[in-house]
Design an enzyme around this catalytic site. Structure first.
Site, PDB file in Angstrom:
ATOM      1  N   HIS A  87     -10.120   0.620   4.199  1.00 36.91           N
ATOM      2  CA  HIS A  87      -9.324   0.316   3.616  1.00 36.91           C
ATOM      3  C   HIS A  87      -9.945   0.092   1.943  1.00 36.91           C
ATOM      4  O   HIS A  87      -9.459  -0.314   1.293  1.00 36.91           O
ATOM      5  CB  HIS A  87      -8.646  -1.053   3.405  1.00 36.91           C
ATOM      6  N   ARG A 146      -1.993   5.197   7.474  1.00 36.56           N
ATOM      7  CA  ARG A 146      -2.467   4.081   7.741  1.00 36.56           C
ATOM      8  C   ARG A 146      -2.224   4.025   9.431  1.00 36.56           C
ATOM      9  O   ARG A 146      -1.836   4.639   9.883  1.00 36.56           O
ATOM     10  CB  ARG A 146      -1.312   3.321   7.280  1.00 36.56           C
ATOM     11  N   LYS A 198       8.440   9.036  20.345  1.00 39.16           N
ATOM     12  CA  LYS A 198       9.023   9.285  20.942  1.00 39.16           C
ATOM     13  C   LYS A 198       7.680  10.275  22.189  1.00 39.16           C
ATOM     14  O   LYS A 198       7.751  11.373  23.242  1.00 39.16           O
ATOM     15  CB  LYS A 198       9.790  10.825  20.910  1.00 39.16           C
ATOM     16  N   THR A 201       0.727  -1.560  -0.083  1.00 35.95           N
ATOM     17  CA  THR A 201      -0.709  -0.041  -0.429  1.00 35.95           C
ATOM     18  C   THR A 201       0.619   1.042   0.241  1.00 35.95           C
ATOM     19  O   THR A 201       0.440   2.433  -0.459  1.00 35.95           O
ATOM     20  CB  THR A 201      -0.626   0.733   1.624  1.00 35.95           C
TER      21      THR A 201
END
Ligand code: NCD
Length: 309
Positions: free
Chosen positions: A132, A104, A82, A55
């Site tokens: 999707h 995504r 982080k 993808t």
């Protein structure tokens, strides 16, 4: 159309327009020089918080062939690891002056949430167990090239339905195009609420693959998504294969030349036998090349200033 978050965003006319452009883009793919100037000066960011091979790379190639600048950001190498919040990451990236975000994320609804925070086009490249849409578009486009009009054609979708956003987008799209759909899974991988949804959307659900395969005009196998499973959904991999794998033995239940699809990545030997994955009727690699054409079409219609509808 500003974003592509769900198949619900598309009318049948939109889908036909997208497929028409995808067919033109497919021709570009066969040229030795694959560049079109359509998105020159536009910037597309692939923002991937989950792993992906096809993808992400196909969105990248699609953008590049349309002359957009494409940049990949993955969660592992970004400040998300982080502790930066999703909203801060998204606002930071868009502040650089991008035109589209291809997203995504492991959370269902993430792409839609992001579309509320930013003023650029957002394309859902997979949100958790929700949708999707570009995968469903490329699947239907691939099947249409093989079978022609999908109205009345019987598409059988088999596998880990509970965890599959591909299945959810595919059912919506195939029903819009008038295909008959049967979904097959073991009871433990049949999503809750399937009875109500199947009645409302007009598709069938079954636990018996052998009974369904002989009437299939196309079979779509889905990956067993072990990374999304907590606990055992089936006793052993062998038992899954015996009940729900597209095994060599089951190929003889199919009508000749029935297209076999899989969105990838495949677990060979689990949900699909090598004899099925590599069969002459396997469309797995056609799906990948169609994926570039379909994503070029989506980027073009969202960014080149032309409304799809
Ligand atoms: C699918 C996905 O990520 O939802 N793969 C893909 O986009 N090609 C299906 C899967 O991971 O099994």
């Amino acid at each position: 159309m500003k974003h592509l978050l769900s198949i619900d965003d598309l009318t049948v006319d939109d889908i036909e327009t997208l497929f028409g452009t995808a067919a033109e883009m497919h021709d570009v793919q066969r040229r030795s020089v694959k560049k079109l100037p359509a998105l020159r000066g536009r910037t597309v960011i692939n923002l991937f918080f989950e792993d992906s091979t096809r993808t992400r790379s196909s969105f990248e190639i699609a953008g590049k062939w349309l002359s957009a600048d494409t940049i990949n950001i993955s969660a592992k190498g970004s400040s998300a690891s982080k502790g930066e919040s999703l909203r801060d990451t998204v606002l930071t990236v868009t502040a650089m002056g991008v035109d589209a975000l291809v997203v995504r994320h492991a959370a269902s609804g993430a792409a839609e949430q992001i579309s509320n925070w930013v003023d650029v086009a957002v394309i859902n490249a997979g949100d958790g167990m929700h949708e999707h849409p570009t995968q469903a578009l490329l699947d239907a486009y691939t099947l249409q090239r093989q079978l022609g009009d999908l109205a009345g054609r019987h598409v059988v979708i088999v596998g880990d339905l509970t965890h599959s956003r591909v299945f959810r987008s595919n059912v919506k799209l195939l029903r819009k195009l008038g295909a008959e759909v049967t979904v097959v899974a073991p009871p433990t991988l049949m999503p809750s609420g399937i009875d109500a949804w199947s009645k409302e959307a007009g598709f069938a659900a079954s636990w018996d693959l052998d009974e369904v395969l002989p009437s299939a005009d196309a079979v779509m196998m889905l990956r067993v998504q072990r990374e999304r499973m907590q606990g055992g959904f089936f006793p052993t991999p062998r038992e899954y294969t015996v009940g729900y794998g597209l095994t060599r033995g089951r190929l003889s239940l199919l009508k000749p030349d029935t297209p076999i699809c899989h969105p990838g990545p495949m677990n060979r030997g689990l949900e699909i036998a090598p004899e099925a994955a590599d069969a002459a009727s396997s469309k797995v690699l056609d799906q990948v090349s169609s994926g570039v054409a379909v994503r070029m079409s989506v980027l073009y219609h969202l960014l080149a200033g032309e409304e799809v509808a």
